[in-house]
Write an enzyme that holds these catalytic residues in place. Structure first.
Site, PDB file in Angstrom:
ATOM      1  N   SER A 105       1.344  -1.640   0.038  1.00  0.00           N
ATOM      2  CA  SER A 105      -0.164  -0.256   0.041  1.00  0.00           C
ATOM      3  C   SER A 105       1.063   1.360   0.261  1.00  0.00           C
ATOM      4  CB  SER A 105      -0.615  -0.230   1.274  1.00  0.00           C
ATOM      5  OG  SER A 105      -1.912  -1.600   1.066  1.00  0.00           O
ATOM      6  N   LYS A 179      -6.854   0.520  -3.399  1.00  0.00           N
ATOM      7  CA  LYS A 179      -6.992   0.406  -2.152  1.00  0.00           C
ATOM      8  C   LYS A 179      -7.089   1.458  -0.874  1.00  0.00           C
ATOM      9  CE  LYS A 179      -5.357  -2.012   1.577  1.00  0.00           C
ATOM     10  NZ  LYS A 179      -3.879  -2.744   1.491  1.00  0.00           N
ATOM     11  N   LYS A 247      -1.538   5.167   8.567  1.00  0.00           N
ATOM     12  CA  LYS A 247      -0.586   5.578   7.083  1.00  0.00           C
ATOM     13  C   LYS A 247      -0.953   5.416   5.707  1.00  0.00           C
ATOM     14  CE  LYS A 247       1.281   2.158   5.042  1.00  0.00           C
ATOM     15  NZ  LYS A 247       0.766   1.836   4.000  1.00  0.00           N
TER      16      LYS A 247
END
Length: 306
Positions: A105, A179, A247
């Site tokens: 990711s 994502k 994150k």
């Protein structure tokens, strides 16, 4: 831009990153008949894969050398760039016509830049982050969101098959964008489940029975089933560490701002996870947001004593 030759059949796979997700993925690829050379920054985390038929590479460069495709499943954009780039990096070691598959990711912009770098070197590039957590990686049921050229993604079908279900969502960078959308939904759902179970707990109901009652109704979800179970058991061993959730939510908010968007629910969710990390929960599973909600809702006298 260099012409990229037609690919050869996928036989040899390099894999960099054998953490919570990558270790299971390396094992499944080896069991599917691929020759897999894996590398991890902490070598001890990769050694257990030898019993599953995975070869351990001495470096990321060694894992990439001679590979038909290299899978990158590292923790963040900067870590990926550090391992992939430079004269001793993965990209420099890959043979012309091979495919780099970044399943980490990372920011959309990072994926697009990596794609351009690969194209200049005669490499194919696919960004293919995943959803499904450790269980999905272990069982081969991951949802794979792939960005890149349609032909490249189609040619990777044998590689993706042991890992899960792949969907081509657009050009390079689109997998990472999908994502981000996934992470906003997951993070918001985890927080909603945590709030609901806390409400049940404080109101005098049995949270476990409330969760059981909600399964099958409109409130049902994978998060309610899996993460809700973690919450009622108090099991916060990391499947998806909270620090990685932050994150991703923070990356999504930055990308949204760059496109003039305000996402109020995402901003609140991001703050909750930031607070969890700041209060010592960085390495706990993201379902531990329930602990942060409990902390924030301590009675005034308990907060004063603390």
């Amino acid at each position: 831009m260099a012409d990229i030759p037609l690919p050869t059949p996928l036989r040899r796979i390099g894999l960099v990153g054998t953490g919570i997700m990558g270790g299971h993925m390396a094992r499944r690829l080896a069991q599917a008949g691929f020759t897999v050379q894996a590398w991890n920054r902490t070598a001890a985390k990769a050694e257990g894969l030898v019993a599953d038929g995975v070869e351990i590479a001495a470096s990321a460069k060694a894992a990439a050398t001679g590979a038909d495709a290299v899978v990158c499943i590292l923790s963040s954009g900067p870590v990926c760039d550090a391992v992939l780039g430079g004269p001793e990096g993965v990209i420099a070691a890959m043979r012309t016509g091979a495919t780099l598959v970044v399943m980490s990711s990372i920011p959309v912009e990072t994926a697009r830049a990596q794609s351009e770098t690969c194209a200049r070197r005669g490499l194919r590039y696919v960004d293919a982050p995943v959803s499904g957590g450790e269980r999905g990686a272990r069982e081969g049921t991951l949802s794979i969101m792939a960005g890149g050229e349609a032909r490249a993604i189609a040619d990777l079908a044998p590689l993706f098959a042991p890992l899960g279900r792949v969907t081509h969502v657009g050009p390079a960078g689109s997998g990472e964008l999908a994502k981000l959308a996934n992470q906003l939904i997951v993070a918001s759902n985890i927080c909603a489940v945590a709030e609901a179970l806390l409400l049940a707990e404080r109101g005098g109901a049995d949270p476990e029975k409330v969760r059981e009652a909600l399964i099958g109704g409109f409130a049902d979800s994978t998060v309610l089933r899996q993460h809700g179970e973690r919450m009622v058991r108090g099991d916060y061993a990391p499947g998806g560490p909270a620090k990685y959730q932050v994150k991703d939510t923070s990356t999504a908010l930055r990308f949204a701002r760059s496109h003039g968007l305000t996402l109020p629910v995402a901003a609140t969710v991001d703050l909750l996870f930031q607070n969890l990390v700041e209060h010592g929960g960085a390495d706990l599973d993201h379902s531990a947001v329930l602990l942060e909600l409990r902390r924030a809702n301590q009675p005034a006298e308990a907060s004063a004593d603390a």
